[in-house]
Design a protein around this motif. Structure first.
Motif, PDB file in Angstrom:
ATOM      1  N   LEU A 156       0.736  -1.246  -0.033  1.00  0.00           N
ATOM      2  CA  LEU A 156      -0.009   0.063  -0.040  1.00  0.00           C
ATOM      3  C   LEU A 156       0.850   1.423  -0.082  1.00  0.00           C
ATOM      4  CD1 LEU A 156      -2.854  -0.978   2.423  1.00  0.00           C
ATOM      5  CD2 LEU A 156      -2.938  -0.936  -0.055  1.00  0.00           C
ATOM      6  N   ALA A 157       1.940   1.254   0.620  1.00  0.00           N
ATOM      7  CA  ALA A 157       2.788   2.327   0.752  1.00  0.00           C
ATOM      8  C   ALA A 157       3.429   2.671  -0.422  1.00  0.00           C
ATOM      9  CB  ALA A 157       3.780   2.310   1.904  1.00  0.00           C
ATOM     10  N   SER A 159       2.403   1.602  -3.745  1.00  0.00           N
ATOM     11  CA  SER A 159       1.565   1.729  -4.586  1.00  0.00           C
ATOM     12  C   SER A 159       1.034   3.185  -4.425  1.00  0.00           C
ATOM     13  CB  SER A 159       0.502   0.726  -4.456  1.00  0.00           C
ATOM     14  OG  SER A 159      -0.281   1.052  -3.540  1.00  0.00           O
ATOM     15  N   ARG A 160       0.839   3.786  -3.221  1.00  0.00           N
ATOM     16  CA  ARG A 160       0.410   5.116  -3.174  1.00  0.00           C
ATOM     17  C   ARG A 160       1.585   5.927  -3.381  1.00  0.00           C
ATOM     18  NH1 ARG A 160      -3.996   6.414   1.060  1.00  0.00           N
ATOM     19  NH2 ARG A 160      -5.186   4.462   1.127  1.00  0.00           N
ATOM     20  N   GLY A 161       2.931   5.744  -3.264  1.00  0.00           N
ATOM     21  CA  GLY A 161       3.712   6.609  -3.627  1.00  0.00           C
ATOM     22  C   GLY A 161       4.130   6.748  -5.121  1.00  0.00           C
ATOM     23  N   SER A 164       0.064   7.174  -7.434  1.00  0.00           N
ATOM     24  CA  SER A 164      -0.849   8.295  -7.126  1.00  0.00           C
ATOM     25  C   SER A 164      -0.087   9.362  -8.068  1.00  0.00           C
ATOM     26  CB  SER A 164      -0.627   8.885  -5.764  1.00  0.00           C
ATOM     27  OG  SER A 164      -1.563   7.780  -4.914  1.00  0.00           O
TER      28      SER A 164
END
Length: 168
Positions: A156-157, A159-161, A164
């Motif tokens: 999650l960390a 993929s968001r970094g 996004s």
């Protein structure tokens, strides 16, 4: 002096006996003989069993068999799975007929300072082994959960970094 007397290689098997020997002297304190007293094996083995609350057996190292036991049923289960090299061990863990056993092995020294036999103090370790298996499974499950949770957080960390900023 005290010692244990057991059967030799050519003797018939018999339980090791606890013996006490003393010298008989004449009026001039010259040795003229000796007296040896032996305590019935079943008496002292039963006392050890009561004190330890375990099964106690006498093992004949010359004939590889149990000569006396406080629990014949347990002994019959255990005897087929005992290793041949008991003389070199201090403890044996065995599983026989869905029962786990833990046997402490104590050498009984003869008059020549060699083992005359072995004293086996046997406890039923089934509940301890089952509890250890449960602890191992719980530990494995917790470790797996921690790894999966950390992988999910890392995904999650990352993929968001990465995702996004690309979408913007």
């Amino acid at each position: 002096s005290f010692f244990f007397r057991g059967p030799g290689q050519g003797d018939e098997p018999f339980p090791v006996v606890f013996s006490v020997a003393t010298v008989i002297t004449d009026d001039d304190d010259k040795p003229i003989g000796y007296v040896e007293l032996a305590l019935n094996s079943s008496l002292w083995v039963q006392q050890i069993a009561e004190l330890t609350t375990n099964t106690v057996t006498l093992y004949d190292i010359s004939h590889h068999q149990i000569t006396l036991s406080t629990n014949d049923e347990l002994t019959n289960k255990l005897l087929p799975v005992l290793p041949e090299d008991l003389r070199t061990r201090t403890v044996v863990q065995a599983n026989a007929q869905s029962t786990d056993f833990l046997a402490d092995i104590l050498p009984l020294t003869g008059p020549n300072e060699q083992p005359a036999g072995l004293l086996l103090v046997i406890s039923d370790a089934t509940t301890l082994v089952r509890a250890e298996q449960k602890r191992w499974l719980y530990g494995l499950a917790v470790t797996l959960a921690i790894v999966l949770l950390s992988q999910t957080i890392a995904y999650l960390a990352v993929s968001r970094g990465i995702i996004s900023p690309i979408k913007q």
